[in-house]
Design an enzyme around this catalytic site. Structure first.
Site, PDB file in Angstrom:
ATOM      1  N   LYS A  21      14.502 -41.807  41.271  1.00  0.00           N
ATOM      2  CA  LYS A  21      15.137 -42.076  39.980  1.00  0.00           C
ATOM      3  C   LYS A  21      14.556 -41.252  38.832  1.00  0.00           C
ATOM      4  O   LYS A  21      15.278 -40.588  38.109  1.00  0.00           O
ATOM      5  CB  LYS A  21      15.059 -43.567  39.657  1.00  0.00           C
ATOM      6  CG  LYS A  21      15.871 -44.436  40.617  1.00  0.00           C
ATOM      7  CD  LYS A  21      15.637 -45.925  40.372  1.00  0.00           C
ATOM      8  CE  LYS A  21      16.290 -46.777  41.422  1.00  0.00           C
ATOM      9  NZ  LYS A  21      15.642 -46.664  42.747  1.00  0.00           N
ATOM     10  N   THR A  27      10.433 -40.531  47.699  1.00  0.00           N
ATOM     11  CA  THR A  27       9.227 -40.751  48.496  1.00  0.00           C
ATOM     12  C   THR A  27       9.412 -41.962  49.399  1.00  0.00           C
ATOM     13  O   THR A  27      10.141 -42.888  49.070  1.00  0.00           O
ATOM     14  CB  THR A  27       7.982 -40.975  47.616  1.00  0.00           C
ATOM     15  OG1 THR A  27       8.203 -42.097  46.763  1.00  0.00           O
ATOM     16  CG2 THR A  27       7.649 -39.750  46.788  1.00  0.00           C
ATOM     17  N   ASN A  29       7.186 -44.941  51.088  1.00  0.00           N
ATOM     18  CA  ASN A  29       5.924 -45.599  50.772  1.00  0.00           C
ATOM     19  C   ASN A  29       5.407 -46.434  51.928  1.00  0.00           C
ATOM     20  O   ASN A  29       6.162 -47.182  52.550  1.00  0.00           O
ATOM     21  CB  ASN A  29       6.101 -46.482  49.533  1.00  0.00           C
ATOM     22  CG  ASN A  29       6.514 -45.657  48.338  1.00  0.00           C
ATOM     23  OD1 ASN A  29       5.688 -45.075  47.674  1.00  0.00           O
ATOM     24  ND2 ASN A  29       7.817 -45.584  48.088  1.00  0.00           N
ATOM     25  N   GLU A  79       2.260 -42.203  48.944  1.00  0.00           N
ATOM     26  CA  GLU A  79       3.685 -41.901  48.790  1.00  0.00           C
ATOM     27  C   GLU A  79       3.990 -40.550  49.418  1.00  0.00           C
ATOM     28  O   GLU A  79       3.446 -39.536  49.005  1.00  0.00           O
ATOM     29  CB  GLU A  79       4.050 -41.903  47.312  1.00  0.00           C
ATOM     30  CG  GLU A  79       3.754 -43.242  46.640  1.00  0.00           C
ATOM     31  CD  GLU A  79       3.974 -43.206  45.150  1.00  0.00           C
ATOM     32  OE1 GLU A  79       5.150 -43.275  44.739  1.00  0.00           O
ATOM     33  OE2 GLU A  79       2.984 -43.094  44.411  1.00  0.00           O
ATOM     34  N   ARG A 104      -4.847 -30.625  46.314  1.00  0.00           N
ATOM     35  CA  ARG A 104      -5.537 -30.725  45.025  1.00  0.00           C
ATOM     36  C   ARG A 104      -5.873 -32.186  44.730  1.00  0.00           C
ATOM     37  O   ARG A 104      -5.284 -33.098  45.315  1.00  0.00           O
ATOM     38  CB  ARG A 104      -4.663 -30.163  43.904  1.00  0.00           C
ATOM     39  CG  ARG A 104      -3.375 -30.941  43.684  1.00  0.00           C
ATOM     40  CD  ARG A 104      -2.606 -30.460  42.454  1.00  0.00           C
ATOM     41  NE  ARG A 104      -1.341 -31.136  42.318  1.00  0.00           N
ATOM     42  CZ  ARG A 104      -1.177 -32.329  41.749  1.00  0.00           C
ATOM     43  NH1 ARG A 104      -2.215 -32.984  41.260  1.00  0.00           N
ATOM     44  NH2 ARG A 104       0.027 -32.875  41.656  1.00  0.00           N
ATOM     45  N   LYS A 107      -4.316 -35.931  39.213  1.00  0.00           N
ATOM     46  CA  LYS A 107      -4.699 -35.787  37.808  1.00  0.00           C
ATOM     47  C   LYS A 107      -3.593 -36.338  36.932  1.00  0.00           C
ATOM     48  O   LYS A 107      -2.475 -36.577  37.394  1.00  0.00           O
ATOM     49  CB  LYS A 107      -4.985 -34.326  37.474  1.00  0.00           C
ATOM     50  CG  LYS A 107      -3.806 -33.391  37.676  1.00  0.00           C
ATOM     51  CD  LYS A 107      -4.186 -31.955  37.349  1.00  0.00           C
ATOM     52  CE  LYS A 107      -2.981 -31.044  37.477  1.00  0.00           C
ATOM     53  NZ  LYS A 107      -3.296 -29.673  37.113  1.00  0.00           N
TER      54      LYS A 107
END
EC number: 2.7.1.26
Length: 151
Positions: A21, A27, A29, A79, A104, A107
């Site tokens: 959305k 994703t 979950n 996810e 990574r 963040k």
């Protein structure tokens, strides 16, 4: 994470309702018990690997493990964005994931647009890395060959 590849599976549950959305990046979950049982050395961040739903085809994926700082989650989540267009939702189906590499740390972002751009960059980087011979062979791992009725 020392123990890559890491294999896990679990039944797909409803998430926060943001992937498709708000982000345009659907994703799948995992339930809390799958997240809670991750090895202790799994740091939060963005990983890549392979995924399948039930006994379906294996596709490239990226997975976010952590707190999603932009959304200020209070529960750690896992996810998975599978790089494939599915015809319909697959809540309740078994998701099989092989995490093969780390992209990574997670963040925070100043805007939704910056978050989306970072995710799209993660997806492109994962696509490239998964084309390496060492990662391609994991797509054929016996983990994905389990028949649906055996899950």
């Amino acid at each position: 994470m020392r123990h890559l590849p890491y294999f896990c599976r679990g039944r797909v549950v409803r998430g926060f309702g943001r992937g498709s959305k708000q982000l345009g990046i659907p994703t799948a979950n995992f339930p809390e018990h799958v997240v809670d049982n991750l090895p202790a050395d799994v740091s939060t961040g963005i990983y890549y690997g392979w995924a399948s739903v039930g006994s379906g085809d294996v596709h490239k994926m990226v997975v976010s493990i952590g707190w999603n700082p932009y959304y200020k989650n209070t529960k750690k989540s896992m996810e998975t964005h599978i790089m494939h267009t599915f015809k319909e939702d697959f809540y309740g189906e078994i998701l099989n994931v092989a995490i093969v590499g780390y992209l990574r740390p997670e963040k925070n972002f100043d805007s939704l647009e910056a978050l989306i751009a970072a995710i799209q960059g993660d997806i492109e980087e994962a696509k490239k890395r998964l084309d390496s011979p060492e990662h391609l062979k994991l797509k054929e791992d016996n983990f994905f060959q389990v028949a649906k009725e055996n899950i």
